[in-house]
Design an enzyme around this catalytic site. Structure first.
Site, short mmCIF file in Angstrom:
data_model
loop_
_atom_site.label_atom_id
_atom_site.label_comp_id
_atom_site.label_asym_id
_atom_site.label_seq_id
_atom_site.Cartn_x
_atom_site.Cartn_y
_atom_site.Cartn_z
N GLN A 149 0.89 -1.10 -0.06
CA GLN A 149 -0.09 -0.09 -0.01
C GLN A 149 0.84 1.16 -0.07
O GLN A 149 1.52 1.44 0.99
CB GLN A 149 -0.98 -0.28 1.17
CG GLN A 149 -1.77 1.28 1.63
CD GLN A 149 -2.42 1.82 0.67
OE1 GLN A 149 -2.32 2.74 -0.31
NE2 GLN A 149 -3.71 1.68 0.90
N GLN A 177 -19.69 1.13 -0.40
CA GLN A 177 -18.86 0.35 -1.46
C GLN A 177 -18.04 -0.97 -0.56
O GLN A 177 -17.42 -0.68 0.24
CB GLN A 177 -17.82 1.29 -2.22
CG GLN A 177 -18.62 2.39 -3.00
CD GLN A 177 -17.51 3.48 -3.55
OE1 GLN A 177 -16.44 3.40 -3.20
NE2 GLN A 177 -17.95 4.25 -4.32
N GLU A 203 -8.77 0.42 2.41
CA GLU A 203 -8.08 0.39 4.06
C GLU A 203 -8.66 1.62 4.60
O GLU A 203 -8.78 1.44 5.72
CB GLU A 203 -6.59 0.63 3.73
CG GLU A 203 -5.85 0.45 5.08
CD GLU A 203 -4.42 0.51 5.08
OE1 GLU A 203 -3.86 0.50 6.01
OE2 GLU A 203 -3.83 0.11 4.10
N ARG A 204 -8.86 2.74 3.88
CA ARG A 204 -9.42 3.77 4.49
C ARG A 204 -10.78 3.74 5.30
O ARG A 204 -11.15 3.74 6.39
CB ARG A 204 -9.45 5.13 3.77
CG ARG A 204 -9.98 6.23 4.43
CD ARG A 204 -9.60 7.61 3.60
NE ARG A 204 -10.21 8.71 3.89
CZ ARG A 204 -11.54 9.06 3.65
NH1 ARG A 204 -12.31 8.57 2.82
NH2 ARG A 204 -12.15 10.20 4.04
#
Length: 312
Positions: free
Chosen positions: A69, A93, A111-112
């Site tokens: 990442q 989503q 990831e956020r």
């Protein structure tokens, strides 16, 4: 059938039509159910589209960050705002993840959202599981962050370098993959030539990419450090930094203070424009009627970058 919206050039070059990213355009066809409309069957047979893959609900503790990442910094205030939204509306989503084979799933995109879901107290999140190679995971993570402009300049540069090292891409190939101009990729990679402390300042937003280009044009380490400290003081604009970098280069090339007063100011203004445009050391010797332009480069790739800017 659910409508598809075209992808950005970078993702289009990277992903097949059925691949995923964090974007709504992808997830619109992956996550939402197909809507069948009553219409006449066309006379010409067309291949049936692949069935959309439903999202599973996995425990958030099973989701682990992608080692590749590129985004390393997550704004805590923005995460909390997203967590508050998730508390109200849930996760719209799904996260995209790959099976790590040990009971955990590597986050490819989202990831956020996963971090915000933990803050919101969610135990499970919707996840679409994909089978990606290590290279594909890195590429997808890079592309979705770049197209969302979530990376700071150093994170973006490091991501380019990691992908080039991992995949063996040339700068030209990488530029096609990420949908950027080659000169953009080359300029980003040059930031990694700065000392770690200066890179950290770029990451933290203390100096801009424009300031960084000025620093890169100064080859003398002491002069570069002096200019860096001046920029950190907060009262040096990018234009002023370019001017000081140019003066420093002139002093070094002549071995004595630059006699700027002996030539028209238009020449100095043009020197600044060259440095800003080319992102490297530029020295003009002469006046408005005759002279020479010296342009420095520091590698074959740097020379190719300058050639593309000047002759492309």
């Amino acid at each position: 059938m659910a409508r598809r919206i075209g992808l950005g050039r970078g993702l289009d070059a990277l992903l097949d039509n059925n691949d995923d990213s964090e974007f709504t355009t992808i997830l619109e066809s992956e996550y939402q159910p197909e809507i069948e409309e009553e219409q006449e069957t066309p006379q010409q047979e067309t291949p049936a589209p692949a069935a959309p893959q439903p999202a599973d609900h996995l425990h958030v503790d099973k989701l682990v960050p992608n080692p590749g990442q590129p985004r390393k910094n997550f704004d805590e205030t923005e995460l909390q705002e997203l967590a508050d939204s998730i508390k109200t509306y849930g996760i719209i989503q799904p996260v995209i993840a790959a099976d790590a084979g040990d009971g955990t799933y590597i986050i490819i995109a989202g990831e956020r959202r996963t971090r915000a879901a933990r803050l919101a107290g969610l135990e499970t999140v919707p996840v679409i599981i994909r089978d990606y190679t290590d290279q594909k995971r890195l590429e997808v993570s890079l592309i979705e962050n770049i197209q969302r402009t979530d990376l700071n300049p150093i994170e973006e540069a490091a991501a380019y370098k990691n992908l080039m090292d991992f995949s063996g891409f040339s700068q030209d190939e990488l530029a096609v993959r990420v949908g950027k101009n080659r000169s953009t990729v080359a300029n980003a990679l040059r930031l990694l030539k700065l000392p770690v402390e200066m890179q950290k300042s770029i990451e933290e937003g203390k100096i801009t990419s424009g300031h960084a280009r000025s620093l890169l044009s100064v080859t003398d380490e002491n002069a570069r450090e002096k200019l860096y400290r001046e920029i950190l003081s907060g009262d040096v604009s990018v234009r002023e930094a370019e001017k000081r970098a140019s003066e420093s280069s002139e002093k070094k090339s002549s071995g004595k203070p630059s006699a700027k007063s002996s030539r028209p100011p238009e020449v100095d203004a043009m020197t600044e424009k060259f440095i800003n445009k080319l992102g490297t050391k530029v020295v003009i010797e002469g006046d408005l009627n005759k002279g020479r332009i010296h342009i420095d480069y520091y590698s074959m790739e740097d020379l190719e970058r300058l050639y593309e800017i000047l002759c492309g």
